[in-house]
Design an enzyme around this catalytic site. Sequence first.
Site, PDB file in Angstrom:
ATOM      1  N   HIS A  83       0.858  -1.181   0.000  1.00  0.00           N
ATOM      2  CA  HIS A  83       0.000   0.000   0.000  1.00  0.00           C
ATOM      3  C   HIS A  83       0.893   1.230   0.000  1.00  0.00           C
ATOM      4  CE1 HIS A  83      -3.740  -2.180   0.699  1.00  0.00           C
ATOM      5  NE2 HIS A  83      -3.056  -2.953   1.533  1.00  0.00           N
ATOM      6  N   CYS A 119      -2.360   4.854  -4.541  1.00  0.00           N
ATOM      7  CA  CYS A 119      -2.904   3.485  -4.586  1.00  0.00           C
ATOM      8  C   CYS A 119      -3.962   3.368  -5.679  1.00  0.00           C
ATOM      9  CB  CYS A 119      -3.527   3.102  -3.241  1.00  0.00           C
ATOM     10  SG  CYS A 119      -2.491   2.074  -2.210  1.00  0.00           S
TER      11      CYS A 119
END
Length: 108
Positions: free
Chosen positions: A22, A34
């Site tokens: 992430h 992201c």
Amino acid sequence: MIRVTIRRKSNRLIESFSVKGHANFAPHGQDTVCAGVSAVTVGAVNAIEKLAGVQLKCKMKDGFLSGQVTSEYPPVIEAQVQLLLESMIVSLQTIEDSYGKYLQIEDQ
């Protein structure tokens, strides 16, 4: 950080890719890094399926996506798949140029 690994055959054709992690650029649901990486990678997989008629061997779960070219295809199809994968890499490199603290690409 998101880590993208591109694996190539000896002839430099892409055989697989993986995307892990992430970005942590912003809170969940607001993380544009992201979202951009997800849009580019999932979009490439979808484009390969829709435009080239090929299904990559894929795995997807939270924070992970991998795709593998599993078969030899006729040259025209192989060229289409490779072009779409190379396009994915160019798009990811564009994101990396601006947000390198959050995205790392390793092209092997």
